[in-house]
Enzyme design. Structure first.
Site, PDB file in Angstrom:
ATOM      1  N   TYR A  54       0.823  -1.203   0.000  1.00 37.39           N
ATOM      2  CA  TYR A  54       0.000   0.000   0.000  1.00 37.39           C
ATOM      3  C   TYR A  54       0.860   1.257   0.000  1.00 37.39           C
ATOM      4  O   TYR A  54       1.805   1.396   0.795  1.00 37.39           O
ATOM      5  CB  TYR A  54      -0.921   0.025   1.229  1.00 37.39           C
ATOM      6  CG  TYR A  54      -1.711   1.312   1.330  1.00 37.39           C
ATOM      7  CD1 TYR A  54      -2.782   1.545   0.483  1.00 37.39           C
ATOM      8  CD2 TYR A  54      -1.355   2.308   2.236  1.00 37.39           C
ATOM      9  CE1 TYR A  54      -3.496   2.722   0.545  1.00 37.39           C
ATOM     10  CE2 TYR A  54      -2.062   3.500   2.306  1.00 37.39           C
ATOM     11  CZ  TYR A  54      -3.132   3.700   1.451  1.00 37.39           C
ATOM     12  OH  TYR A  54      -3.826   4.881   1.507  1.00 37.39           O
ATOM     13  N   HIS A  84      -4.286  16.017  -2.772  1.00 39.87           N
ATOM     14  CA  HIS A  84      -4.668  16.119  -1.369  1.00 39.87           C
ATOM     15  C   HIS A  84      -4.478  17.518  -0.794  1.00 39.87           C
ATOM     16  O   HIS A  84      -4.922  17.793   0.326  1.00 39.87           O
ATOM     17  CB  HIS A  84      -3.866  15.120  -0.525  1.00 39.87           C
ATOM     18  CG  HIS A  84      -4.308  13.692  -0.702  1.00 39.87           C
ATOM     19  ND1 HIS A  84      -4.572  13.122  -1.919  1.00 39.87           N
ATOM     20  CD2 HIS A  84      -4.545  12.703   0.216  1.00 39.87           C
ATOM     21  CE1 HIS A  84      -4.935  11.869  -1.752  1.00 39.87           C
ATOM     22  NE2 HIS A  84      -4.931  11.583  -0.469  1.00 39.87           N
ATOM     23  N   ASN A 196       0.873  11.395   5.499  1.00 43.58           N
ATOM     24  CA  ASN A 196       0.309  10.612   6.593  1.00 43.58           C
ATOM     25  C   ASN A 196       0.923  11.055   7.914  1.00 43.58           C
ATOM     26  O   ASN A 196       2.119  11.328   7.997  1.00 43.58           O
ATOM     27  CB  ASN A 196       0.591   9.124   6.380  1.00 43.58           C
ATOM     28  CG  ASN A 196      -0.673   8.330   6.148  1.00 43.58           C
ATOM     29  OD1 ASN A 196      -1.744   8.725   6.609  1.00 43.58           O
ATOM     30  ND2 ASN A 196      -0.559   7.228   5.436  1.00 43.58           N
ATOM     31  N   TYR A 281     -17.065  30.066  46.829  1.00 43.83           N
ATOM     32  CA  TYR A 281     -16.316  28.976  46.214  1.00 43.83           C
ATOM     33  C   TYR A 281     -15.187  29.472  45.317  1.00 43.83           C
ATOM     34  O   TYR A 281     -14.143  28.833  45.217  1.00 43.83           O
ATOM     35  CB  TYR A 281     -17.243  28.105  45.362  1.00 43.83           C
ATOM     36  CG  TYR A 281     -18.202  27.231  46.123  1.00 43.83           C
ATOM     37  CD1 TYR A 281     -18.242  27.229  47.515  1.00 43.83           C
ATOM     38  CD2 TYR A 281     -19.084  26.391  45.445  1.00 43.83           C
ATOM     39  CE1 TYR A 281     -19.130  26.421  48.206  1.00 43.83           C
ATOM     40  CE2 TYR A 281     -19.973  25.583  46.125  1.00 43.83           C
ATOM     41  CZ  TYR A 281     -19.994  25.607  47.499  1.00 43.83           C
ATOM     42  OH  TYR A 281     -20.882  24.804  48.169  1.00 43.83           O
ATOM     43  N   ARG A 284     -12.503  29.974  47.890  1.00 42.66           N
ATOM     44  CA  ARG A 284     -12.229  28.849  48.781  1.00 42.66           C
ATOM     45  C   ARG A 284     -11.841  27.579  48.023  1.00 42.66           C
ATOM     46  O   ARG A 284     -11.039  26.778  48.504  1.00 42.66           O
ATOM     47  CB  ARG A 284     -13.474  28.591  49.633  1.00 42.66           C
ATOM     48  CG  ARG A 284     -13.267  27.562  50.690  1.00 42.66           C
ATOM     49  CD  ARG A 284     -14.431  27.354  51.645  1.00 42.66           C
ATOM     50  NE  ARG A 284     -15.679  27.986  51.320  1.00 42.66           N
ATOM     51  CZ  ARG A 284     -16.869  27.363  51.353  1.00 42.66           C
ATOM     52  NH1 ARG A 284     -16.918  26.083  51.651  1.00 42.66           N
ATOM     53  NH2 ARG A 284     -17.973  28.013  51.082  1.00 42.66           N
ATOM     54  N   PHE A 330      -1.898   6.623  12.035  1.00 42.78           N
ATOM     55  CA  PHE A 330      -2.312   7.964  11.616  1.00 42.78           C
ATOM     56  C   PHE A 330      -3.590   8.431  12.313  1.00 42.78           C
ATOM     57  O   PHE A 330      -3.944   9.605  12.245  1.00 42.78           O
ATOM     58  CB  PHE A 330      -2.556   7.981  10.100  1.00 42.78           C
ATOM     59  CG  PHE A 330      -3.481   6.883   9.644  1.00 42.78           C
ATOM     60  CD1 PHE A 330      -4.839   6.923   9.910  1.00 42.78           C
ATOM     61  CD2 PHE A 330      -2.978   5.783   8.967  1.00 42.78           C
ATOM     62  CE1 PHE A 330      -5.689   5.898   9.512  1.00 42.78           C
ATOM     63  CE2 PHE A 330      -3.826   4.755   8.551  1.00 42.78           C
ATOM     64  CZ  PHE A 330      -5.177   4.817   8.831  1.00 42.78           C
ATOM     65  N   GLU A 415     -12.472   4.930   5.072  1.00 47.90           N
ATOM     66  CA  GLU A 415     -12.020   5.593   6.296  1.00 47.90           C
ATOM     67  C   GLU A 415     -13.273   6.013   7.069  1.00 47.90           C
ATOM     68  O   GLU A 415     -13.714   7.156   7.009  1.00 47.90           O
ATOM     69  CB  GLU A 415     -11.117   6.776   5.915  1.00 47.90           C
ATOM     70  CG  GLU A 415      -9.877   6.286   5.184  1.00 47.90           C
ATOM     71  CD  GLU A 415      -9.180   7.338   4.345  1.00 47.90           C
ATOM     72  OE1 GLU A 415      -9.583   8.518   4.416  1.00 47.90           O
ATOM     73  OE2 GLU A 415      -8.234   6.987   3.612  1.00 47.90           O
TER      74      GLU A 415
END
Length: 513
Positions: A54, A84, A196, A281, A284, A330, A415
């Protein structure tokens, strides 16, 4: 650019990542060279064998079953970068983009990604010569890695897109040429190796962590000063209380508050005969709230330190056996969880700070003049800064919704579960900035409140903080244009000058200790 540090892949400390984010130069540890070379040779051997692996000789994502011919392998890698590089939005901050480059360099240099020495050398040279890719900040879902942002980084390396050279935005090819660098010609697997990984999400999360740590330290000082302004008690910070619970962050925050207030004449002035039994609060419970935030910040820091020193490529190359194994490193779920934790922590730091501001401007709670002005009515004093703080806190609440619980399928359902780490990490700097402004407003209000107790003084540490504040912002007598005061106070918070002024160690990430 400041002096260089040696980047030792797999062993970089958070302090070193912080220095890189602040502009430190980077030199790669030369001992990494042998592993890099072996990894590249392994990829060459896989290509020579012709077996399908791959990303080396196949398509990507849903197209993984498509075999690519040997003559097209270089084109395959160039195509993945160009296709991409599909991010949108404003560029990520240059300092964060530099950090992303360094994270990618450290990951690839571990010799598990199959990239050639020339690719590593270009990344190192870009860092050294201040060539920083222009990377649109939107487009990653946090798996399969931060593909779109890292594609823009890789595109600049091959001379496509844009890059900053010493802060000037230029076409990438021109920026490289002016820096004396040649665009990269990608080899087998190299485009995928550059794309990646979780470096975009991790860089943003680390930048957020560093900013949040600064806000946290300043908030401890501002909280102690608010306690003094309200003539609150330091009894809730007694070590015995916190030892019984045992929460580590709570214990160290209580110690810091005790130390900050030690020796205060303001505190001694009402130790006996005070009709108030307990403080609100927001005073404190500072150890409980801030301590819990500190524990969460430290947990997130541990995750990010591990991620920054890991390899999140796919497939991973194992030179000892000559294999390339497909996996899922990834997937940025650890970063997504860490970012969500940081978002919740900084949200609460700002929230309790705003409550102290609201207490100080209310005479029924603080015993101080209304809205901290000597002449309320004619003057509005701190009325609207408290409103601004409330607005910022509410904005952070909206942003604090966890990103990691969201997912959306991508790549034709190949994916099918993603982390949304990029969203979770990218919001952190803006949230830290909101919190810095809130804490800055508290600092102004607390300093003003202590002015009403003159001639009584606080501790030496807190008086040093007040003196620093008064160097930047004078006490408020009559209403004036408030905006510059808020800017100056927030800068004190961001710069750590306030924390440094008290000359007392304040708790922080401290993972290397």
């Amino acid at each position: 650019m400041s002096s260089s540090l040696v980047l030792r892949p797999g062993a970089v400390t958070l302090a070193q990542w912080r220095a890189i984010h602040a502009g430190a130069g980077v030199r790669l540890d030369p001992t990494a060279a042998a592993g890099i070379a072996r990894s590249a040779e392994t990829v060459e051997a896989i290509v020579a064998r012709g077996e399908p692996v791959y990303g080396i000789n196949t398509g990507f994502g849903k197209l993984a079953s498509v075999r690519i011919e040997p003559d097209d392998l270089a084109t395959l890698q160039r195509n993945i970068v160009l296709s991409h590089a599909a991010g949108v939005g404003e560029p990520m901050p240059v300092a964060v983009a530099r950090l992303m480059l360094a994270l990618k360099l450290a990951s690839l240099a571990q010799g598990a990604s199959g990239v050639r020495p020339a690719t590593i050398e270009l990344l190192e040279a870009m860092l050294q010569r201040d060539v920083v890719p222009v990377v649109p900040a939107q487009g990653s879902v946090g798996a399969s890695g931060d593909l779109a942002p890292l594609a823009h980084m890789a595109a600049a390396m091959i001379g496509v897109g844009e890059a900053f050279l010493h802060g000037q935005r230029l076409p990438a090819a021109e920026a490289l040429a002016r820096a004396g660098l040649e665009p990269l010609e990608l080899g087998a697997k190299e485009g995928l190796a550059l794309l990646n990984g979780t470096q975009f999400s991790t860089a943003n999360a680390l930048a957020g962590l560093f900013a949040i740590e600064d806000v946290f330290a300043a908030a401890l000082v501002a909280g102690a000063l608010s306690t003094e302004a309200a003539k609150g008690s330091d009894t809730p910070f007694d070590a015995r209380i916190h030892a019984l619970r045992g929460q580590p962050g709570q214990i160290v925050v209580a110690e810091a508050l005790r130390t900050l207030m030690a020796g205060s004449a303001i505190r001694e002035s009402h130790r006996e005969g005070d009709v108030r039994v307990q403080d609100p609060y927001c005073l404190r419970c500072q150890p409980q709230v801030m301590g819990a935030a500190l524990d969460v910040i430290r947990a997130a820091a541990r995750t990010l330190a591990t991620e920054a020193n890991g390899v999140s490529d796919n497939p991973l190359v194992f030179s000892d056996t000559g294999e390339a194994l497909s996996g899922g490193n990834f997937h940025a779920e650890p970063v997504a969880f860490a970012a969500d934790m940081l978002a919740m922590a900084v949200c609460e730091v700002g929230s309790i700070s705003e409550r102290r501001i609201a207490m100080l401007v209310d005479p029924a709670l603080s015993g101080l003049p209304a809205f901290l002005t000597p002449m309320p009515g004619l003057n509005s004093g701190f009325m609207i800064p408290q409103v601004t703080a409330a607005a910022l806190v509410s904005e952070n609440k909206q942003r604090a919704y966890p990103a990691s619980v969201d997912s959306i399928p991508t790549s034709a359902n190949q994916e099918d579960h993603v982390s949304m780490a990029a969203h979770g990490a990218r919001r952190l700097l803006a949230m830290a900035e909101n919190a810095a402004n809130v804490v800055g407003i508290e600092l102004l209000a607390a300093g003003q409140g202590c002015d009403f107790h003159a001639p009584l003084k606080s501790s030496a540490a807190l008086e040093a903080a007040r003196a620093l504040l008064r160097e930047k912002v004078p006490a408020l007598q009559d209403d004036r244009y408030f905006h510059p005061d808020l800017l100056a106070a927030a800068q004190l918070v961001r710069s750590r000058a306030l924390a440094d002024a008290v000359a007392i160690p304040l708790p922080g990430v401290e993972l290397e200790a």
